[in-house]
Design an enzyme around this catalytic site. Sequence first.
Site, short mmCIF file in Angstrom:
data_model
loop_
_atom_site.label_atom_id
_atom_site.label_comp_id
_atom_site.label_asym_id
_atom_site.label_seq_id
_atom_site.Cartn_x
_atom_site.Cartn_y
_atom_site.Cartn_z
N LYS A 182 0.86 -1.19 0.00
CA LYS A 182 0.00 0.00 0.00
C LYS A 182 0.89 1.23 0.00
O LYS A 182 1.52 1.58 0.99
CB LYS A 182 -0.91 0.05 1.23
N CYS A 236 14.16 10.35 6.27
CA CYS A 236 14.13 9.98 7.69
C CYS A 236 15.52 10.07 8.32
O CYS A 236 15.64 10.37 9.50
CB CYS A 236 13.54 8.59 7.87
N GLU A 281 10.27 1.14 10.21
CA GLU A 281 11.29 2.13 9.85
C GLU A 281 10.62 3.49 10.03
O GLU A 281 9.83 3.90 9.18
CB GLU A 281 11.71 1.88 8.39
N GLU A 327 10.69 16.08 14.46
CA GLU A 327 11.06 15.76 13.09
C GLU A 327 10.24 16.68 12.18
O GLU A 327 9.03 16.48 12.02
CB GLU A 327 10.75 14.29 12.77
P1 NDP Z 1 2.37 8.34 7.75
O1 NDP Z 1 3.12 7.64 8.79
O2 NDP Z 1 1.00 8.77 8.07
O3 NDP Z 1 2.26 7.51 6.39
C1 NDP Z 1 3.02 6.39 6.04
C2 NDP Z 1 2.11 5.30 5.47
O4 NDP Z 1 1.26 4.77 6.50
C3 NDP Z 1 1.16 5.81 4.40
O5 NDP Z 1 1.03 4.82 3.42
C4 NDP Z 1 -0.12 6.03 5.18
O6 NDP Z 1 -1.26 6.05 4.42
C5 NDP Z 1 -0.10 4.83 6.08
N1 NDP Z 1 -0.96 4.92 7.24
C6 NDP Z 1 -1.39 6.03 7.89
N2 NDP Z 1 -2.18 5.68 8.93
C7 NDP Z 1 -2.27 4.33 8.94
C8 NDP Z 1 -2.94 3.38 9.75
N3 NDP Z 1 -3.70 3.76 10.80
N4 NDP Z 1 -2.84 2.07 9.46
C9 NDP Z 1 -2.08 1.66 8.42
N5 NDP Z 1 -1.42 2.51 7.60
C10 NDP Z 1 -1.50 3.84 7.86
O7 NDP Z 1 3.23 9.51 7.28
P2 NDP Z 1 2.70 10.94 6.87
O8 NDP Z 1 2.62 10.96 5.42
O9 NDP Z 1 1.50 11.38 7.59
O10 NDP Z 1 3.88 11.79 7.45
C11 NDP Z 1 3.85 12.11 8.83
C12 NDP Z 1 5.23 12.27 9.34
O11 NDP Z 1 5.89 10.99 9.35
C13 NDP Z 1 6.12 13.12 8.49
O12 NDP Z 1 5.95 14.47 8.73
C14 NDP Z 1 7.45 12.63 8.91
O13 NDP Z 1 7.80 13.23 10.12
C15 NDP Z 1 7.25 11.17 9.13
N6 NDP Z 1 7.67 10.35 7.99
C16 NDP Z 1 8.75 9.55 8.13
C17 NDP Z 1 9.19 8.81 7.07
C18 NDP Z 1 10.36 7.91 7.16
O14 NDP Z 1 10.99 7.64 6.15
N7 NDP Z 1 10.67 7.37 8.31
C19 NDP Z 1 8.55 8.88 5.77
C20 NDP Z 1 7.38 9.72 5.74
C21 NDP Z 1 6.96 10.40 6.82
P3 NDP Z 1 -1.76 7.37 3.66
O15 NDP Z 1 -0.69 8.38 3.72
O16 NDP Z 1 -1.95 6.87 2.31
O17 NDP Z 1 -3.01 7.79 4.34
#
Ligand code: NDP
Length: 488
Positions: A176, A287, A253, A384
């Site tokens: 996903k 990240c 991660e 972050e």
């Molecule tokens: P999220 O953690 O929300 O998104 C990552 C993935 O998880 C997306 O595919 C998202 O879906 C999905 N997701 C969200 N909620 C759920 C749930 N309850 N159950 C299962 N899957 C879920 O990242 P964001 O895009 O909101 O970013 C938020 C913050 O996370 C950023 O500002 C940053 O700080 C951090 N981040 C860290 C990353 C890393 O590489 N470690 C990468 C990206 C973000 P969808 O977005 O499609 O709704």
Amino acid sequence: MKFSIPDTRPFYDGIHQNPFGKEKFLSINPATEEVITEIPEADEKDVSAAVNAAQKAYEEWKEMDVIEKGNIISKIADAVEENADELIWLDVIDAGRPIVDAQEDIEAVVRMYRYFSGVPSKIEGSTIPTGNDKVVFTVPEPYGIIAAITAWNYPLFNETAKIAPIIATGNACILKPAEETPLVALRLAEIIANIPGIPKGLVSVLNGRGETTGELLVANESIRKVTFTGGTETGKAILNNISRTQIKGTTFELGGKSPIIVFNDANLDGAAKAIAFCGFFNQGQTCTAATRILVEKNVHDELISKIEEITKRIVIGDPFDTNTSIGPLVSETQYNKVRGYVERAIKCGEQLRFGGLMDKRKGFFVKPTLFDNVAPTSELFKDEIFGPVLTVTEFETLEEAISLANNSAYGLACGIWTKNIATMHSMISQINCGIVWCNTLFEEFPGAPAGGFKNSGYGREFGKEAITEYTQIKTMWVSADDSYTDWV
Ligand code: NDP
């Protein structure tokens, strides 16, 4: 070159399928704010159909000769190379990544598939000496179906970092992608399904929001493991949701707030180049970005001046322009979040050294920004931000540097810049994080494990550790004597 948008319907059983789900969401180009297309959101019936197809594919994959499996994964690498221009184009329109960065990703993606193509024939167990007539040996077995939930910051790379080891270890993968970047995975799934010999359904792509499609995947009992890249709060929500009804494997991660510690004997030119690159590359949406600069007091001014000089050469603009170094942030949500941090910091009197707010124009662009003399109590130091915003904090002793570096809820990566071996070793052993870069930053190799300590997650991507991550150990006891011991 312009390509067409891929079929956006859910992809499973080797083809795009008409969606059961009625909901749709929009894919937006972050550089222009224009709608690219509508994406159907996978619902419970879509998830269930994809799981059934993945189960069949897993059974077929399990029976396949291991050398043949490796050949198939190697052919994915070839096919990615052949379709590189299209995959790059999709990453640029969907995520706003500068084209030169997306091109570099292709190389990393190809290397990932090549590395993992060697894995199927090398997944070995062990024999354990017992000193008696029992033989004990172990076999690493796949989980079956693994759900990969990924983030938007490096769409194709993040997705590959999951798919390659998941299938190399004998599992089927249901991916996903993040809702901000749904497109490139759809094309990648088609490319993979077209490889001769690959079981239909081995790699599926279901788009949808986290709180709908993501949660349905996490809740599905036939999915035996969830591997996730994203924010720490989402990681906690996934764990909570799993624990309500079941136990299953997880690999996380998560976020980071990595320090880069520069001592006064360091090559300051090298450190400045690395800091500007690692902090501002991909608009700071990485990240492992080293965004907390910790610098020894007597080289503070020189280091910051050097970073400022480099930053003047950064070109912000159209991601399709090969001269562009910084494109837009991925979405309006991220833009508002990053802008909020900068606005609040300026209002609170934080020392803005360069960058800051930029007049709003079309696209979610922000300037590379640096705040000086930031206290560890500031939200700039703690949170972050996930945008091109760096902080600088001075230290005077090794102990102070260690304490500042460890003063974070996260523990993903850290950079150390010094010529002194004793200082370096002392830092390495006392820093609480999963990746330490010494006199370099931002290194990555498919064989080198990566992952975090503390709130940055657990489990490792890449390398031999990824094999451990996506297999479970079965222990077998075989006795030469079948008479068994008298109990009473
Ligand atoms: P999220 O953690 O929300 O998104 C990552 C993935 O998880 C997306 O595919 C998202 O879906 C999905 N997701 C969200 N909620 C759920 C749930 N309850 N159950 C299962 N899957 C879920 O990242 P964001 O895009 O909101 O970013 C938020 C913050 O996370 C950023 O500002 C940053 O700080 C951090 N981040 C860290 C990353 C890393 O590489 N470690 C990468 C990206 C973000 P969808 O977005 O499609 O709704």
